[in-house]
Every structure is written in structure tokens, then in C-alpha cells.
Design a protein around this motif. Structure first.
Motif, PDB file in Angstrom:
ATOM      1  N   HIS A 109       0.836  -1.204   0.000  1.00  0.00           N
ATOM      2  CA  HIS A 109       0.000   0.000   0.000  1.00  0.00           C
ATOM      3  C   HIS A 109       0.874   1.258   0.000  1.00  0.00           C
ATOM      4  N   GLY A 110       0.807   2.013  -1.102  1.00  0.00           N
ATOM      5  CA  GLY A 110       1.584   3.248  -1.197  1.00  0.00           C
ATOM      6  C   GLY A 110       2.873   3.076  -1.973  1.00  0.00           C
ATOM      7  N   ASP A 266       1.158  10.506   3.229  1.00  0.00           N
ATOM      8  CA  ASP A 266       1.264   9.196   2.567  1.00  0.00           C
ATOM      9  C   ASP A 266       2.374   9.088   1.518  1.00  0.00           C
ATOM     10  N   GLY A 267       2.452  10.098   0.636  1.00  0.00           N
ATOM     11  CA  GLY A 267       3.348   9.986  -0.521  1.00  0.00           C
ATOM     12  C   GLY A 267       4.720  10.595  -0.314  1.00  0.00           C
ATOM     13  N   HIS A 419      -9.141   5.332  -1.190  1.00  0.00           N
ATOM     14  CA  HIS A 419      -7.767   4.931  -1.502  1.00  0.00           C
ATOM     15  C   HIS A 419      -7.650   4.486  -2.959  1.00  0.00           C
ATOM     16  N   HIS A 421      -4.931   2.472  -5.617  1.00  0.00           N
ATOM     17  CA  HIS A 421      -3.692   1.715  -5.810  1.00  0.00           C
ATOM     18  C   HIS A 421      -2.915   2.286  -6.997  1.00  0.00           C
ATOM     19  N   SER A 424      -0.658   8.240  -6.884  1.00  0.00           N
ATOM     20  CA  SER A 424      -0.859   9.133  -5.748  1.00  0.00           C
ATOM     21  C   SER A 424      -1.568  10.380  -6.250  1.00  0.00           C
ATOM     22  N   TRP A 442       1.526  14.805  -1.551  1.00  0.00           N
ATOM     23  CA  TRP A 442       1.022  13.631  -2.270  1.00  0.00           C
ATOM     24  C   TRP A 442       0.445  12.635  -1.285  1.00  0.00           C
ATOM     25  N   ASP A 444      -2.333   8.911  -0.805  1.00  0.00           N
ATOM     26  CA  ASP A 444      -3.069   7.845  -1.473  1.00  0.00           C
ATOM     27  C   ASP A 444      -4.340   7.457  -0.743  1.00  0.00           C
ATOM     28  N   VAL A 456      -5.165  13.146  -9.682  1.00  0.00           N
ATOM     29  CA  VAL A 456      -4.506  11.844  -9.573  1.00  0.00           C
ATOM     30  C   VAL A 456      -3.478  11.682 -10.687  1.00  0.00           C
TER      31      VAL A 456
END
Ligand code: C2O
Ligand code: CU
Length: 490
Positions: A109-110, A266-267, A419, A421, A424, A442, A444, A456
Motif C-alpha cells: 500500500h503506497g 502518505d506519498g 484509496h 492503488h 498518488s 502527495w 493515497d 490523480v
């Protein structure tokens, strides 16, 4: 429509939704005991072992509560898994052995990798099977994670313990002189909630009602321990926070209301540290924060009640101030800190220009729990995106590799953490407003209550056979069909 406060809801429905109530048995502060040292997952520094990593997904036993063990699942551990550090530019070979008695997958994830190694429901690993795959690491420094993603069994497998963290390093932590001594001033903090039977075992048996709103436990668990403490140096400490809960939103704050700084989402890094004294985290989100312990005072990290459980959220405003749930305690020691000074600048994230977007799409996330459904009853209707439940055989969107699009996400009935996949995004707006500074990097996952516009960036390929998922990260919602699939091609 029946109007209940969240507390009345929790009490009134507790018989049917034991796994769904937010219990308030502890007040934040000194009366609570923190007598377990924070478990620090084993660090695997991939580059030091030739970039070859073995993960064994297996049943185990773990004592969340002292002296009482529960049946669990772990990634080469009694619960959770190692923290894996990978370097940008490296290719990492992973060998996964499934020693469970059921199908699993390992989703990164990420991590920005192609659809055929993403670990979604199209790459099942059968019991007894050994899977080998190569992950090419090519993204900025970030805290990402891994967890199972099998068709219809994700929520239970995560609840049983399958969650691990990955640190992507690109040299910027050293360059920025940020805390980066693992387990000392750079701590993984995996936040989850669980309910325990009197014998200490995990009972994952959500009622339809708990499924409808997502399953919430009554005890907060941090790195697999209940109310642990951590000894920290008297200086700046970096916490890599992961909300690994099935459904609970955290609303983190310190008992003395001290300010802290968000440095990454997250990113990856934000362009500069953002000072806050409270931080909301929905399931799947990560933030890295810097906390200053120079005053030497012990302090408790706590969370507020989860104000987002369905339509009750709007009714609990007064209760929100008076309820705090302790998560863990930090105890500064005499150990001299390695970092005392907060950097003023971090890393300017890659530019994102909404005018370059090549398409605009709208996705409506609906858990079937809209007004009129019976809150204490069956748990409402179908979980859908644009009216359709997840179908492994249907492609819901096709995007072009290397382009950006604006996706408008609309939540119906309750707030859904959205979310994607393999991509990001930047948050352009939330309910028509520009997002707070800590949501400017960034990401997700984003919690959508109402609507959000996302820009996105699609930079990884995914075929029809191995499409990318996009879904609600309340795992019970995902399993029940609040998920869709996209293909990304040239
Ligand atoms: Cu963290 Cu599709 O998941
Ligand atoms: Cu949802």
C-alpha cells in the motif's frame, strides 16, 4: 429518523455491536497505567541483506494483554511484521510463503509498482504456496505499508494481525538532518483497535451493524501492545504514524495539548513542517510527525472519540471535548538527542497542475447506510461505487499511463476513506474548500465526508488481468463491495 447521540448509540446497540462501540473507560492523564514497553518491530534494512527478503505469513500467538495470549497471524512475527527499509533505485526480491490455511495476498500500500506485483485480489497466494516477485523502488522517501488484500477476507486477516510497514529512503532524511535512528528517535507507530474476549483472545465476529459502519474495537493497540510507553531522547523525535485500523478514525493529540509538526503524508515529505496540535487519521493514512521532548516531561498521546461513525458524527460535538482515549506514553530520558532543531524547509513535492488533467470522473461511494435505514438493525443496503458492487471481472475505468485526471469523490451516508492503488494524488478541495496545509502533499488515502476533488497522477501500468483497485479503506466496506478496478495503459 431516530436521533441518538453517539454515546446513546454505543450503549443502546452494544448488545448487537460489541465490536462497534467506542468505549470510554479511561480518561487521559496520569491515572492510566502504561506498563508495557512499546514493541519496536524488527528492522530489515533490505540493502544490507542483498535486497532479498523473506516473509512467512503464518498463524501465531501473541499477548496483546499481559499474561493472556490470542491466536493471531503475523508476517514472520507473532503479530504485525518487520519494518522493511528500502532504497530508491534498488530492486528488491521478495519471497512470500503462505503458511495460513486460506488464500492471502500481500498488497504494497503506497508503493508505486505495476499492477501485476501490487498484491491485490488478482494475485492470490494459495495455502502452502511460495510466491517470488521483484519490486523496483522508484519514488520519493515515504512511509508506506503492506497488508493482505484477498477477495472478501481482507478485514479479518488484517484484524488477526497482518500489517507491516515499509520505509522508502532516498537520502533526504540524512540531507535534512531529520531524526533517523530507528527505534531511538525514529519510531514506527502502528495504530489499531481491537476488542478482546475475557481470556485475551481476539474475537473478530462483526455483526451486520458493525460491518455497516466498519468494525471498531474498544481498546487501542499500538505496535501490538495496549497502552505502551516509550523512552525517548530529550529532543526531536520522529513518529511514523500509520492508521492500520479496520475502520476507526484517530484524532490524535497530546495530554498537554503541545504542538507538533507534520513533516510527511502518505506519498512523502511536505514542503515545510506544518505545526498542529491535533491530527485526524483515517484508515490507511500515514503521517510522519516531529515531537519535541526537550522539556523532559512525560506526556500521553491520546485520541478523541471517532466522530465519523455514520450520521451520528454530527451529533457528538459536545461529547468530543470531554472524551479522550489514551494511546501511549512518552517518557523523555537523559539520553542526549541527536536532533534538536526543526528544519524550516523539507522537500518541495513534484508539481501538480490541475489544468493538465486530461479527464474528469466522478465516483459516488455508498455504503447503503443513508437516512432511513435502521441503525441498530441489519446494517442497511449494498456497498457500491457509482451504483455497482466490486466485480473481479469488470473494469470500471481505463486511464492513460503518464497522465493526470481529476477525480471527484462523493461519500453517501457516512465518511469513507478513499484509496487508490498504483497512483498518488493531490487533494484539490474538500467540500469546496482548499485542504489544510498538512493535506497539501502527495497522498493515497483521504477521508471524504461530502465530496473531495483529487488530482490523480497515473504513473504505473496495470493490465486487464492485473488491474489496480480503488476503494473505501474501511476494510469491512471494501470486503462488502465498496471497491472498483482500473486499467492503466499507454
Ligand atoms: Cu491498503 Cu486496497 O489497500
Ligand atoms: Cu466506506
Amino acid at each position: 429518523m431516530i436521533l441518538l447521540t453517539r454515546r446513546q448509540f454505543a450503549l443502546g446497540c452494544s448488545a448487537t455491536i460489541a465490536a462497534g462501540c467506542v468505549c470510554n473507560r479511561y480518561a487521559i492523564g496520569d491515572s492510566v497505567r502504561f506498563d508495557t514497553s512499546l514493541p519496536i518491530p524488527r528492522l530489515i534494512d533490505a540493502a544490507r541483506i542483498g535486497n532479498a527478503i523473506n516473509l512467512r505469513v503464518a498463524p501465531s500467538r501473541h499477548a496483546f494483554v499481559k499474561g493472556k495470549t490470542a491466536s493471531t497471524y503475523g508476517y514472520s512475527a507473532s503479530v504485525l511484521g518487520p519494518v522493511i527499509r528500502v532504497r530508491r533505485g534498488d530492486e528488491v526480491q521478495i519471497t512470500i510463503e503462505n503458511a495460513l490455511d486460506r488464500i492471502t495476498t500481500v498488497h504494497w500500500h503506497g508503493l508505486l509498482v505495476p499492477g501485476d506485483v501490487d498484491g491485490g485480489p488478482h494475485q492470490p497466494i494459495k495455502p502452502g504456496e511460495v510466491r517470488r516477485l521483484a519490486l523496483k523502488i522508484n519514488q520519493p522517501a515515504a512511509t508506506v505499508w503492506f497488508h493482505p488484500h484477498p477477495h472478501h477476507d481482507t478485514a479479518r486477516q488484517v484484524y488477526m494481525g497482518l500489517t507491516g510497514m515499509i520505509i522508502v529512503d532516498d537520502g533526504s532524511s540524512a540531507h535534512l538532518a531529520l531524526p533517523q535512528t530507528y527505534g531511538m528517535d525514529d519510531l514506527p507507530i502502528i495504530l489499531q483497535d481491537r476488542s478482546f474476549e475475557p481470556d485475551g483472545s481476539l474475537g473478530y465476529n462483526p455483526s451486520p451493524m458493525a460491518t455497516g459502519y466498519g468494525s471498531r474495537g474498544d481498546t487501542i493497540v499500538t505496535n501490538g501492545a495496549v497502552r505502551p510507553f516509550a523512552k525517548v531522547p530529550r529532543g526531536l523525535v520522529r513518529l511514523r504514524l500509520l492508521n492500520g485500523a479496520n475502520a476507526r478514525n484517530f484524532d490524535l493529540r497530546f495530554s498537554d495539548e503541545r504542538a507538533f509538526h507534520v513533516i510527511a503524508s502518505d506519498g512523502g515529505f511536505l514542503s515545510e513542517p506544518v505545526g498542529v496540535s491535533q491530527l485526524k487519521m483515517s484508515p490507511g493514512e500515514r503521517y510522519e510527525i516531529l515531537v519535541n521532548f526537550a522539556d523532559g516531561k512525560a506526556v500521553t498521546l491520546g485520541t478523541g472519540p471517532d466522530a465519523e461513525i455514520g450520521l451520528f458524527g454530527a451529533l457528538t460535538e459536545q461529547a468530543a471535548d470531554s472524551e479522550h482515549i489514551p494511546v501511549m506514553r512518552f517518557e523523555p530520558t537523559a539520553v542526549p538527542p541527536s536532533v534538536k532543531i526543526l528544519p524550516t524547509r523539507l522537500v518541495v513535492p513534484a508539481a501538480a497542475d490541475p489544468r493538465a488533467a486530461v479527464a474528469r470522473r466522478r465516483f459516488v461511494l455508498d455504503s447503503g447506510m443513508a437516512a432511513g435505514s435502521d441503525y441498530c438493525g441489519s446494517g442497511g443496503g449494498k456497498m457500491t461505487i457509482n451504483g455497482k458492487s466490486h466485480d473481479l471481472a469488470r473494469i470500471d475505468a481505463t486511464v492513460r499511463l503518464g497522465t493526470t485526471e481529476i477525480w471527484e469523490i462523493v461519500s453517501v451516508g457516512m465518511a469513507h476513506p478513499f484509496h487508490i492503488h498504483g497512483a498518488s494524488f493531490r487533494v484539490l478541495s474538500i467540500n469546496g474548500q482548499s485542504p489544510p496545509a498538512y493535506l497539501m502533499g502527495w497522498k493515497d488515502v483521504v477521508l471524504v465526508e461530502g465530496n473531495a476533488e483529487l488530482l490523480v497522477a497515473f504513473n504505473r501500468p496495470a493490465t486487464r488481468e492485473h488491474p489496480f483497485m480503488f476503494h473505501c479503506h474501511i476494510l469491512e466496506h471494501e470486503d462488502a463491495g465498496l471497491m472498483a478496478q482500473y486499467v492503466c495503459e499507454r
